[in-house]
Design a protein around this motif. Structure first.
Motif, PDB file in Angstrom:
ATOM      1  N   GLY A  54       0.858  -1.009  -0.049  1.00 24.61           N
ATOM      2  CA  GLY A  54      -0.055   0.143   0.064  1.00 24.61           C
ATOM      3  C   GLY A  54       0.881   1.244  -0.078  1.00 24.61           C
ATOM      4  N   SER A  55       0.429   2.255  -0.516  1.00 21.48           N
ATOM      5  CA  SER A  55       1.034   3.670  -0.420  1.00 21.48           C
ATOM      6  C   SER A  55       0.282   4.486   0.418  1.00 21.48           C
ATOM      7  CB  SER A  55       1.158   4.149  -1.901  1.00 21.48           C
ATOM      8  OG  SER A  55      -0.050   4.275  -2.475  1.00 21.48           O
ATOM      9  N   ALA A  56       1.117   5.802   0.884  1.00 18.20           N
ATOM     10  CA  ALA A  56       0.634   6.979   1.664  1.00 18.20           C
ATOM     11  C   ALA A  56       1.081   8.113   1.292  1.00 18.20           C
ATOM     12  CB  ALA A  56       0.936   6.497   3.119  1.00 18.20           C
ATOM     13  N   MET A  57       0.385   9.046   1.711  1.00 18.85           N
ATOM     14  CA  MET A  57       0.885  10.394   1.413  1.00 18.85           C
ATOM     15  C   MET A  57       2.133  10.669   2.426  1.00 18.85           C
ATOM     16  SD  MET A  57      -0.909  11.631  -1.130  1.00 18.85           S
ATOM     17  CE  MET A  57      -0.733  13.335  -1.044  1.00 18.85           C
ATOM     18  N   LEU A  58       3.160  10.799   1.789  1.00 15.00           N
ATOM     19  CA  LEU A  58       4.604  11.115   2.722  1.00 15.00           C
ATOM     20  C   LEU A  58       5.341  12.006   2.045  1.00 15.00           C
ATOM     21  CD1 LEU A  58       5.228   7.315   3.092  1.00 15.00           C
ATOM     22  CD2 LEU A  58       4.114   8.743   4.929  1.00 15.00           C
ATOM     23  N   ARG A  59       6.442  12.620   2.897  1.00 19.16           N
ATOM     24  CA  ARG A  59       7.516  13.427   2.250  1.00 19.16           C
ATOM     25  C   ARG A  59       8.646  12.787   2.229  1.00 19.16           C
ATOM     26  NH1 ARG A  59       5.111  17.292   6.227  1.00 19.16           N
ATOM     27  NH2 ARG A  59       4.161  19.076   5.092  1.00 19.16           N
ATOM     28  N   PRO A  60       8.739  12.117   0.869  1.00 22.47           N
ATOM     29  CA  PRO A  60       9.859  11.037   0.530  1.00 22.47           C
ATOM     30  C   PRO A  60      11.122  11.626   0.926  1.00 22.47           C
ATOM     31  CG  PRO A  60       8.876  11.891  -1.450  1.00 22.47           C
ATOM     32  CD  PRO A  60       8.163  12.416  -0.345  1.00 22.47           C
ATOM     33  N   GLN A  61      11.703  13.028   0.622  1.00 20.52           N
ATOM     34  CA  GLN A  61      13.069  13.316   1.103  1.00 20.52           C
ATOM     35  C   GLN A  61      13.097  13.429   2.447  1.00 20.52           C
ATOM     36  OE1 GLN A  61      14.237  16.917  -0.700  1.00 20.52           O
ATOM     37  NE2 GLN A  61      13.413  16.402  -2.869  1.00 20.52           N
ATOM     38  N   ALA A  62      12.186  13.968   3.236  1.00 19.65           N
ATOM     39  CA  ALA A  62      12.482  14.046   4.867  1.00 19.65           C
ATOM     40  C   ALA A  62      12.447  12.689   5.228  1.00 19.65           C
ATOM     41  CB  ALA A  62      11.255  14.802   5.279  1.00 19.65           C
ATOM     42  N   LEU A  63      11.541  11.811   4.775  1.00 18.61           N
ATOM     43  CA  LEU A  63      11.541  10.422   5.367  1.00 18.61           C
ATOM     44  C   LEU A  63      12.969   9.658   5.158  1.00 18.61           C
ATOM     45  CD1 LEU A  63       9.347   9.168   6.728  1.00 18.61           C
ATOM     46  CD2 LEU A  63       8.728   7.833   4.653  1.00 18.61           C
ATOM     47  N   ARG A  64      13.563   9.945   3.874  1.00 15.85           N
ATOM     48  CA  ARG A  64      14.884   9.396   3.723  1.00 15.85           C
ATOM     49  C   ARG A  64      15.842   9.907   4.555  1.00 15.85           C
ATOM     50  NH1 ARG A  64      15.398   7.078  -2.052  1.00 15.85           N
ATOM     51  NH2 ARG A  64      17.717   7.199  -1.501  1.00 15.85           N
ATOM     52  N   ARG A  65      15.717  11.286   4.831  1.00 17.20           N
ATOM     53  CA  ARG A  65      16.803  11.712   5.599  1.00 17.20           C
ATOM     54  C   ARG A  65      16.696  11.372   6.966  1.00 17.20           C
ATOM     55  NH1 ARG A  65      18.196  17.054   7.325  1.00 17.20           N
ATOM     56  NH2 ARG A  65      16.034  17.824   6.760  1.00 17.20           N
ATOM     57  N   ALA A  66      15.404  11.081   7.449  1.00 16.69           N
ATOM     58  CA  ALA A  66      15.261  10.601   8.784  1.00 16.69           C
ATOM     59  C   ALA A  66      15.901   8.986   9.073  1.00 16.69           C
ATOM     60  CB  ALA A  66      13.620  10.468   8.930  1.00 16.69           C
ATOM     61  N   LEU A  67      15.438   8.247   8.034  1.00 19.63           N
ATOM     62  CA  LEU A  67      16.148   6.745   8.043  1.00 19.63           C
ATOM     63  C   LEU A  67      17.370   6.669   7.726  1.00 19.63           C
ATOM     64  CD1 LEU A  67      13.286   5.238   5.959  1.00 19.63           C
ATOM     65  CD2 LEU A  67      13.569   4.891   8.324  1.00 19.63           C
ATOM     66  N   GLU A  68      18.165   7.779   6.889  1.00 20.09           N
ATOM     67  CA  GLU A  68      19.582   7.826   6.849  1.00 20.09           C
ATOM     68  C   GLU A  68      20.180   8.251   8.098  1.00 20.09           C
ATOM     69  OE1 GLU A  68      20.080   9.539   2.205  1.00 20.09           O
ATOM     70  OE2 GLU A  68      20.514  10.789   4.025  1.00 20.09           O
ATOM     71  N   ASN A  69      19.586   8.988   8.922  1.00 24.99           N
ATOM     72  CA  ASN A  69      20.081   9.297  10.243  1.00 24.99           C
ATOM     73  C   ASN A  69      20.208   8.180  11.115  1.00 24.99           C
ATOM     74  OD1 ASN A  69      20.477  12.061   9.499  1.00 24.99           O
ATOM     75  ND2 ASN A  69      18.919  12.856  10.635  1.00 24.99           N
ATOM     76  N   LEU A  70      19.043   7.547  11.130  1.00 28.43           N
ATOM     77  CA  LEU A  70      19.048   6.282  12.039  1.00 28.43           C
ATOM     78  C   LEU A  70      20.079   5.304  11.509  1.00 28.43           C
ATOM     79  CD1 LEU A  70      15.212   6.053  12.477  1.00 28.43           C
ATOM     80  CD2 LEU A  70      16.616   7.184  14.005  1.00 28.43           C
ATOM     81  N   ILE A  71      20.087   4.997  10.295  1.00 26.22           N
ATOM     82  CA  ILE A  71      20.913   3.998   9.712  1.00 26.22           C
ATOM     83  C   ILE A  71      22.409   4.409   9.955  1.00 26.22           C
ATOM     84  CG2 ILE A  71      21.768   2.906   7.566  1.00 26.22           C
ATOM     85  CD1 ILE A  71      19.034   2.974   6.575  1.00 26.22           C
ATOM     86  N   ASN A  72      22.634   5.751   9.796  1.00 24.19           N
ATOM     87  CA  ASN A  72      24.031   6.202  10.151  1.00 24.19           C
ATOM     88  C   ASN A  72      24.591   6.131  11.471  1.00 24.19           C
ATOM     89  OD1 ASN A  72      25.111   6.580   7.621  1.00 24.19           O
ATOM     90  ND2 ASN A  72      24.095   8.997   7.598  1.00 24.19           N
ATOM     91  N   ASN A  73      23.656   6.194  12.264  1.00 22.01           N
ATOM     92  CA  ASN A  73      23.615   6.129  13.892  1.00 22.01           C
ATOM     93  C   ASN A  73      24.248   4.515  13.966  1.00 22.01           C
ATOM     94  OD1 ASN A  73      23.472   8.719  14.680  1.00 22.01           O
ATOM     95  ND2 ASN A  73      21.443   8.280  15.643  1.00 22.01           N
ATOM     96  N   GLY A  74      23.317   3.619  13.676  1.00 19.77           N
ATOM     97  CA  GLY A  74      23.492   2.226  13.704  1.00 19.77           C
ATOM     98  C   GLY A  74      24.896   1.729  13.077  1.00 19.77           C
ATOM     99  N   VAL A  75      25.176   2.451  11.909  1.00 27.55           N
ATOM    100  CA  VAL A  75      26.558   1.937  11.413  1.00 27.55           C
ATOM    101  C   VAL A  75      27.701   2.475  12.470  1.00 27.55           C
ATOM    102  CG1 VAL A  75      28.007   2.277   9.631  1.00 27.55           C
ATOM    103  CG2 VAL A  75      25.711   1.782   9.055  1.00 27.55           C
ATOM    104  N   ARG A  76      27.540   3.811  13.214  1.00 29.25           N
ATOM    105  CA  ARG A  76      28.573   4.339  13.624  1.00 29.25           C
ATOM    106  C   ARG A  76      28.673   3.898  15.064  1.00 29.25           C
ATOM    107  NH1 ARG A  76      27.934  10.899  14.544  1.00 29.25           N
ATOM    108  NH2 ARG A  76      28.707  10.922  12.083  1.00 29.25           N
ATOM    109  N   TYR A  77      27.430   3.664  15.773  1.00 25.52           N
ATOM    110  CA  TYR A  77      27.600   3.162  17.074  1.00 25.52           C
ATOM    111  C   TYR A  77      27.430   1.626  17.095  1.00 25.52           C
ATOM    112  CZ  TYR A  77      26.518   8.035  17.513  1.00 25.52           C
ATOM    113  OH  TYR A  77      26.826   9.342  17.608  1.00 25.52           O
ATOM    114  N   GLY A  78      27.221   0.927  16.148  1.00 24.38           N
ATOM    115  CA  GLY A  78      27.041  -0.534  16.267  1.00 24.38           C
ATOM    116  C   GLY A  78      28.026  -0.829  14.982  1.00 24.38           C
ATOM    117  N   LYS A  79      27.936  -2.271  14.618  1.00 27.10           N
ATOM    118  CA  LYS A  79      28.696  -2.797  13.754  1.00 27.10           C
ATOM    119  C   LYS A  79      28.031  -2.546  12.250  1.00 27.10           C
ATOM    120  CE  LYS A  79      31.255  -6.482  15.915  1.00 27.10           C
ATOM    121  NZ  LYS A  79      30.441  -6.564  16.957  1.00 27.10           N
ATOM    122  N   GLU A  80      26.879  -2.773  12.156  1.00 25.19           N
ATOM    123  CA  GLU A  80      25.861  -2.813  11.112  1.00 25.19           C
ATOM    124  C   GLU A  80      24.389  -2.253  11.163  1.00 25.19           C
ATOM    125  OE1 GLU A  80      26.022  -6.832   9.976  1.00 25.19           O
ATOM    126  OE2 GLU A  80      24.963  -7.553  11.447  1.00 25.19           O
ATOM    127  N   ALA A  81      23.804  -1.959  10.392  1.00 26.94           N
ATOM    128  CA  ALA A  81      22.392  -1.620  10.606  1.00 26.94           C
ATOM    129  C   ALA A  81      21.365  -2.248   9.782  1.00 26.94           C
ATOM    130  CB  ALA A  81      22.268   0.115  10.434  1.00 26.94           C
TER     131      ALA A  81
END
Ligand SMILES: Nc1ncnc2c1ncn2[C@@H]1O[C@H](COP(=O)(O)OP(=O)(O)OP(=O)(O)O)[C@@H](O)[C@H]1O
Ligand SMILES: [Mg+2]
Length: 437
Positions: free
Chosen positions: A324-351
């Motif tokens: 299913g799809s939804a009304m989202l702000r794709p760029q903002a959402l990507r940035r939020a996920l990038e931040n979380l993934i970068n944290n995971g990579v930086r503070y753990g071994k992998e995300a």
């Protein structure tokens, strides 16, 4: 107890409840009118008509009794009966008292006939359609009177009931249509408010009854004020960050002209940090608030992001369920996920990024195999510029402390939230970005 049960049965929507408020009194009134009509008027009229006929029957019986022999009796009786529109026959055996199930007035007819005419043997309202057969004992043997049913009870009482019924239904329909028009503005206001809660601005113009209109105007004022505040915050923050950049660049230029030494090297590093901070700050301030929401497939977005980031980082794709799809702000959402993934990579071994799409919500989950964040500090790290103790972050590059704040901000822009927990699979942090649909 009873009221609680009643509450469970009550319709939940405003329209349903208003409809109930209209329909219940109408149907109760209709029921009362119907019952009273049948009992009082209909039965009363039937009783009088049957009474009149009973008197005529007695008159005919007198003639029968007065006759000398059975053959003359019928003839004599006919003299009276014919003008009264009553047929006479010599009593047929086998006639029983009967009436139809839906023959509402039939019972009154039978009762009155038995009460008024002595020697009645049977009253048959069924065997001849539209006629009543009344068998009476006389000294000349049983006599059968055949009377049109229309002389015993009011005809077509249903017409009256149908008329009220149809009128009631018609008026209720008109009321329901009117009601729906009254409820629509409330629903539109609710829709606009809900959309704004999810970070979407839908066109809305107050309409409807005065109260709804004033609530709508108040909502518009509130929405404008919040939008203005966001805009002002964005403008101010980006203005400050932008203006700081110029002197920073000048400083860098100045430093590059100074002879190399350990102090200068340290200063250059500080400047670089400041620049990175400013960059992050600017990104935070921009906030992608101006990006318009569009229809996005969250699973496609997640797959795409993982594929892109996995090129130079240890990023995995977890289970991605639902559709299913939804009304989202794709760029903002990507940035939020990038931040979380970068944290995971930086503070753990992998995300690892996984997604679950249900009819209620879209949940993005980023997990890692690091040390995680203790429960007591989970609120703290969401605040801007907060970083956990330096010892934990050693050799992990310099962060600004905005990554989680930005991610939480973006979740809120979508009407959702960011939740931190512990990953059961990987042992590190589990960050859940939950967006209601
Ligand atoms: N996956 C994680 N595992 C353990 N600690 C984490 C994790 N993610 C964040 N943290 C802690 O929370 C703090 C705040 O994280 P946040 O992403 O907001 O800032 P940052 O990573 O320090 O800087 P940046 O702005 O570059 O992202 C981090 O400094 C780190 O101590
Ligand atoms: Mg970070």
């Amino acid at each position: 107890m009873f009221f609680r049960m009643l509450k469970g049965w009550m319709p939940r929507s405003l329209f349903g409840r208003s409809a109930l408020i209209v329909l219940v009194p109408v149907s109760v009134t209709l029921m009362v009118v119907t019952v009273v009509f049948i009992q009082r008027l209909y039965e009363g009229v039937t009783e009088q008509m049957t009474l009149a006929l009973s008197h005529e029957a007695l008159l005919i019986l007198d003639r029968v009794e007065a006759a000398a022999d059975p053959a003359g009796a019928l003839e004599q009786a006919l003299e009276v009966a014919a003008p009264l529109d009553i047929e006479i026959a010599a009593g047929a055996p086998g006639v029983e008292t009967r009436r139809g199930i839906f023959d509402l007035s039939g019972r009154t007819v039978v009762d009155v006939v038995f009460r008024e005419i002595p020697g009645v043997l049977a009253v048959d309202l069924v065997s001849r359609d539209g006629w009543a057969r009344i068998v009476i004992a006389s000294s000349k043997g049983p006599v059968e009177l055949i009377v049109p049913r229309g002389r015993l009870s009011a005809r077509n009482p249903h017409q009256f009931l149908v008329l009220i019924g149809v009128t009631a239904i018609l008026m209720s329909l008109v009321a329901l249509i009117y009601l729906r028009n009254q409820v629509r503005p409330v629903r539109r206001l609710a829709f606009a408010a809900e959309a704004f809660g999810k970070g979407r601005v839908v066109p809305y113009r107050p309409s409807g009854a005065a109260e709804v209109r004033s609530a709508g105007t108040a909502f518009l004022d509130m929405r404008d004020r919040i939008e203005r505040q966001i805009e002002q915050r964005t403008l101010m923050l980006s203005g400050v960050s932008h203006d700081l950049r110029t002197p920073l660049t000048r400083l860098q230029l100045g430093l590059s002209l100074i002879e190399d030494s350990e102090d200068v090297e340290a200063m250059r590093r500080d400047l670089k940090d400041m620049e990175a901070m400013l960059e992050a700050f600017l990104a935070f301030a921009r906030g992608d608030a101006l990006e318009a929401p569009e229809r996005v497939d969250p699973i496609a977005l997640a797959r795409d992001l993982v594929e892109q980031m996995a090129r130079n980082l240890p990023v995995l794709a977890g289970p991605m369920a639902g559709e299913g799809s939804a009304m989202l702000r794709p760029q903002a959402l990507r940035r939020a996920l990038e931040n979380l993934i970068n944290n995971g990579v930086r503070y753990g071994k992998e995300a690892r990024l996984s997604v679950e799409v249900t009819s209620e919500a879209i949940v993005f989950v980023v997990e890692d195999s690091g040390a995680g964040i203790p429960e007591a500090q989970r609120d703290e790290v969401l605040r801007p510029f907060s970083r956990l103790d330096e010892a934990r972050n050693q050799n992990r590059g310099s962060g600004v402390g905005l990554g989680l704040t930005i991610a939480a901000d973006i979740a809120r822009q979508h009407g959702g939230r960011l939740e931190l927990g512990e990953s059961r699979d990987l042992g590190g942090l589990r960050a859940e970005l939950i967006i209601p649909r």
